[in-house]
Design an enzyme around this catalytic site. Structure first.
Site, PDB file in Angstrom:
ATOM      1  N   TYR A  57       0.521  -1.265   0.180  1.00 46.61           N
ATOM      2  CA  TYR A  57      -0.030   0.329  -0.167  1.00 46.61           C
ATOM      3  C   TYR A  57       0.720   1.207   0.223  1.00 46.61           C
ATOM      4  O   TYR A  57       2.257   1.573   0.064  1.00 46.61           O
ATOM      5  CB  TYR A  57      -1.118  -0.050   1.454  1.00 46.61           C
ATOM      6  N   CYS A  58       0.407   1.953  -0.345  1.00 47.38           N
ATOM      7  CA  CYS A  58       0.750   3.865  -0.221  1.00 47.38           C
ATOM      8  C   CYS A  58       0.262   4.462   0.095  1.00 47.38           C
ATOM      9  O   CYS A  58      -0.845   4.750   1.378  1.00 47.38           O
ATOM     10  CB  CYS A  58       1.634   3.842  -1.967  1.00 47.38           C
ATOM     11  N   MET A  59      -0.244   5.867  -0.561  1.00 46.67           N
ATOM     12  CA  MET A  59      -1.014   7.182  -0.839  1.00 46.67           C
ATOM     13  C   MET A  59      -2.307   6.457  -1.115  1.00 46.67           C
ATOM     14  O   MET A  59      -3.309   7.218  -0.359  1.00 46.67           O
ATOM     15  CB  MET A  59      -0.478   8.197  -0.930  1.00 46.67           C
ATOM     16  N   TRP A 106      -3.638   4.391   2.242  1.00 46.06           N
ATOM     17  CA  TRP A 106      -3.587   5.296   3.162  1.00 46.06           C
ATOM     18  C   TRP A 106      -5.028   6.179   3.145  1.00 46.06           C
ATOM     19  O   TRP A 106      -5.334   5.549   4.305  1.00 46.06           O
ATOM     20  CB  TRP A 106      -2.067   5.605   3.420  1.00 46.06           C
TER      21      TRP A 106
END
Length: 172
Positions: free
Chosen positions: A135-137, A164
């Site tokens: 996952y990231c933003m 996120w």
């Protein structure tokens, strides 16, 4: 391989490309049927694009909020945050996740020894069959990390598309 199409707009010259990808991942390109240059002509072309993921497996490669929430309690699932450390300090992180910035994913998963991985991340290095959730933003960089892991031979890698932003909006 699956064939998908991408529409593109080209001005002035109309031409067609063929692409061949070999098992060693070399790409050969050839321009075919060049046409005469035409002034102010906009031509829409549809080009085939090949993906190595069968369509039936696409849903298995994406996870949602509920699946990630369950994964935070399981030590056999590795949750990897591919954002930069400054972003994590500013926004927070999903519990039980480790941080491997996108630029380091290939080297960490590919060449880092099991011992060094465990010393650095306090978790065993995943095997090629281990479940890994990236996952990231917003889900874009995590998709790139997922592709990097697939290229390294990992078979059970998933992308949290909401990432996120979705996690934080659910109040976690």
């Amino acid at each position: 391989m699956i064939q998908r199409t991408i529409a593109g707009t080209f001005k002035a010259r109309i031409f067609y490309h063929t692409f061949q990808i070999t098992p060693s991942r070399k790409i050969y390109s050839q321009t075919l049927f060049p046409s005469q240059q035409t002034k102010n002509l906009t031509q829409r072309m549809i080009l085939p694009r090949l993906y190595t993921t069968p369509a039936g497996n696409f849903d298995k490669m994406i996870v949602n909020f509920e699946q990630v929430k369950k994964a935070t309690t399981k030590n056999d699932i590795l949750i990897v945050d591919v954002r930069e450390p400054d972003e994590i300090k500013e926004h927070g992180k999903i519990p039980n996740s480790i941080n491997i910035p996108l630029g380091s994913v290939s080297s960490v998963l590919g060449t880092m020894s099991e011992k060094e991985f465990e010393q650095t991340y306090k978790r065993p290095k995943p095997t090629e069959d281990s479940e890994i959730i990236f996952y990231c933003m917003i889900g874009k960089r995590s998709g790139m990390a997922q592709q990097n892991a697939l290229n390294l031979g990992y078979k059970n890698v998933k992308n949290y598309l909401g990432s996120w932003t979705d996690w934080a909006s659910k109040g976690q």
